[in-house]
Structure formats: C-alpha cells, structure tokens
Design an enzyme around this catalytic site. Structure first.
Site, PDB file in Angstrom:
ATOM      1  N   HIS A   1       0.833  -1.205   0.000  1.00  0.00           N
ATOM      2  CA  HIS A   1       0.000   0.000   0.000  1.00  0.00           C
ATOM      3  C   HIS A   1       0.867   1.255   0.000  1.00  0.00           C
ATOM      4  CE1 HIS A   1      -3.966  -1.914   0.888  1.00  0.00           C
ATOM      5  NE2 HIS A   1      -3.188  -2.879   1.333  1.00  0.00           N
TER       6      HIS A   1
ATOM      7  N   ASP B   1       0.091   4.293   0.897  1.00  0.00           N
ATOM      8  CA  ASP B   1      -0.058   5.074   2.119  1.00  0.00           C
ATOM      9  C   ASP B   1       0.440   4.346   3.353  1.00  0.00           C
ATOM     10  OD1 ASP B   1      -2.258   3.477   1.329  1.00  0.00           O
ATOM     11  OD2 ASP B   1      -3.555   4.381   2.820  1.00  0.00           O
TER      12      ASP B   1
ATOM     13  N   GLU C   1      -8.531 -12.559   5.699  1.00  0.00           N
ATOM     14  CA  GLU C   1      -7.590 -12.028   6.686  1.00  0.00           C
ATOM     15  C   GLU C   1      -8.311 -11.859   8.012  1.00  0.00           C
ATOM     16  OE1 GLU C   1      -4.485  -8.275   7.276  1.00  0.00           O
ATOM     17  OE2 GLU C   1      -6.256  -8.025   6.022  1.00  0.00           O
TER      18      GLU C   1
ATOM     19  N   ASP D   1       2.904  -5.612   2.376  1.00  0.00           N
ATOM     20  CA  ASP D   1       1.647  -4.990   2.787  1.00  0.00           C
ATOM     21  C   ASP D   1       1.837  -3.499   3.068  1.00  0.00           C
ATOM     22  OD1 ASP D   1      -1.053  -4.813   3.252  1.00  0.00           O
ATOM     23  OD2 ASP D   1      -1.031  -5.842   5.174  1.00  0.00           O
TER      24      ASP D   1
END
EC number: 3.5.4.4
Length: 365
Positions: free
Chosen positions: A30, A32, A219, A303
């Site tokens: 990601h 951000d 998840e 991630d």
C-alpha cells in the site's frame, strides 16, 4: 520455469546480504503504508498535521508498536497520519517517487502499488488528478531508478474502500487509466462486516472491460469471504487469504482450497502484517510455508512497509531464519508473483527469464 527442487542450488540458505541483492517482486503493498518516517514528519509540518512524535526514529517505533497490537482495526487506524500528508500534489508526487526508489534500493524489480484515490481528496484534488499525480511521481521514481542502474517496473492498483459506496467510480478510474500505468483494481479496508459482494457493480464493470482485480479476503474474516471474492465477485487473485487453511483438514483440501490451488489463483501473503493483525500466530507457523508445500501459488509481500516496519529483504530473511526457507523457495515465490502480475504475458515472461532467474543463479556464487 523454475529449477526442480532437487537442484542443489535450491538448498542454499542465503544470508541477509545475499537476500538483499536478489531480484524481488511484490504484488501487495500500500502506497499510504510505506512512507519514509522522515518524509512523513516533514510533510506533516508543511500541512500543519500533528503526529504522535516528530522524531523520525521514534515515529517508526510508534507505528511498529501500534501495528503489533494484534487488532486489524487499530492497524488500519494508523493510516490517519500518512493520509493526512497525501492530500496535495506535492505530497503525492514525493511519496510516489520515494516509494519507487525504496523498492529499487530493496532489490525489487517488479512491484504493484495500491492506494485508494477517494481518501486523497481533502486538499481539493479530483479523483483523476490524484491518479495523474501519483502516476507522475511513480514515473519520476522509475526514471531515477533506471538512471542509477536499479530499474524497477511499478504498476498501480486502484482501491475502492469496502465500507463506502464509491467503488464503481474507482473502477471507472481503473478503466480510464489502464493505458497510463494502472494495471488493476482492489477493494480495501475493514473486511469483517463489509463483504465484497456489496461491490458487485464495480466487479461486473471491470470484467466487462477486461480489467483484472484482486480482493482482500481471508484475513479478518474466514472462508466465506474468500469464497465470495472468488465465486461471486470473480477475483483473479486473493489479498492475504491466510484463512484458506480453514478449508484444509489433515492435508485434505476442501472445495474452495482445491479451486484456488488447481486454478493457480495467487495468494498475496504478508507474513509480518498477518502476524501483527492476528491473522497468523508466528512466522515459523505462518500458512505460507504449509500452502507452499501443498502446491498453492503463494506470493510474498510487505503490505505496509512503514506500518509493519518491514521490507521484502526482511520478509525473505524472516522466512529463511524462522521457517527454514531456502534460495529455491525464495525464487519460487518471486516467480509466482511475476506469473500472476497484472501485466501482459510477454512482459512477465521477460522479467522471469532475463532478470529473476539469472539473479537467483548469482545468489549461489
């Protein structure tokens, strides 16, 4: 395309320095969640956003501590600060360019970066302007990486937020920018209570336009989330997917697990992140090793590099140290990622043939 596991090269247990030099591919990362701490401090000061601390090292430690809470909701809440500095053209350009340079420094040769444009509108940018700006920053980073002798190809996944109702708009953006660096689509955000089927309109549109997509599933929620992502929504990959082990008993695969393995649907697994959010209990026992041994197409990912305090080198090193992985295993997950990348077949094939396999041969010398 990979050498057989009986090849002696597969049994090498590489050290961290060797791993750092290996070519890598990451599919689940990601934008951000991967800012440099010093950049976050500087950009926050420029826009007047208050951080938990303005010391970059202390800020990195704060993120790591929050991420280790074992709570996915708290894990996601840390993004308040990174998103606060990604609302302007300047902030987006810098974070996107540095994202690419950080991948290049980590030995990544192919990456897919994902982000939610709808979360970056507070500074007055429109959705298309957000995408255009991020693509401009990524292109600048790729140009600098190539000039420095560390070329990296980066494709973009646009995320719709599963708790909101703008996923069709974001799907339209993915179609509009498909020839400008956007390679696919995803839905992100809190999984439990927000099923992927809520966004069927977006997925139907993407299928009609031949745009590939992945879905966060398995998840924080279990097997029904994975089944719905695949059979109701039509996902080509699964983000995380660790709960697929609920469908494997004494080595026997259930219907969903068998479908995923037999059709080579890639699982975008993120060991450190999964451990931090409570989706796994340890690196040594993370499902990625068991699923690899059962023949699933597992891929290894970071991630969120800032939030999880990790890199691809660190993820690989942890599996070597804690789960007994070898050079051959690292090569397998790298090839798996490229086989399932959302770019054309000939480009995937060239990266495997010309970059990854020669790079792993060098790792044995």
């Amino acid at each position: 395309m990979t050498a057989p596991r009986t090849d002696a090269r597969n049994d090498v247990r590489p050290d961290t320095d060797t791993i750092r030099r290996l070519p890598k591919a990451v599919l689940h990362d990601h934008l951000d969640g991967g800012l440099r701490p010093a950049t976050l401090v500087e950009l926050a000061g420029a826009v007047g956003h208050t951080l938990p601390t303005t010391d970059p090292d202390a800020l990195a430690a704060w993120y790591y501590e929050a991420a280790n809470s074992g709570d996915l909701v708290r894990y996601i809440a840390t993004f308040e600060h990174t998103l606060a500095v990604m609302q302007t053209r300047e902030g987006l350009l810098r974070t996107a360019e540095e994202y690419v340079l950080d991948l290049a420094a980590d030995g990544v040769v192919y990456g897919e970066v994902r982000y939610a444009p709808e979360l970056m509108l507070n500074g007055g940018l429109t959705l298309p302007e957000v995408v255009e700006t991020v693509q401009e920053g990524l292109a600048a980073g790729m140009a600098k990486g190539a000039a420095a002798g560390t070329p990296v190809r980066v494709g973009t996944l646009l995320c719709g937020m599963r708790m909101f109702d703008r996923s069709r708009e974001i799907a339209d953006l993915a179609v509009a920018f498909r020839d400008a660096g956007v390679v696919g689509f995803d839905i992100a955000g809190a999984e439990d209570g927000f099923p992927p089927a809520d966004h069927l309109d977006a997925f139907a549109h993407l299928r009609a336009e031949n745009v590939p997509f992945t879905i966060h599933a398995g998840e924080a929620h279990g097997l029904p989330s994975i089944h719905q992502a695949l059979q109701v929504c039509g996902a080509q990959r699964i983000g995380h997917g660790v709960r697929i082990t609920d469908d494997i008993v004494d080595g026997k695969l259930g219907r969903v697990a068998e479908w995923i393995r037999d059709r080579r649907i890639a699982l975008e697994m993120c060991p450190t992140s999964n451990l931090q959010t409570g989706a796994a209990t340890s690196i040594a026992d993370h499902p990625i090793t068991r699923l690899r041994d059962l023949g699933f197409r597992v891929t290894l990912n970071t991630d969120n590099r800032l939030v999880s305090g990790t890199t691809m080198t660190r993820e690989m090193s942890l599996l070597v140290e804690k789960a007994g992985w070898t050079l051959g295993d690292l090569r397998t997950v790298t090839v798996n990622a490229l086989k399932s990348a959302f770019i054309p077949f000939d480009e995937r094939n060239a990266l495997i043939r010309d970059v990854v396999l020669p790079g792993y041969d060098l790792g044995t010398r």
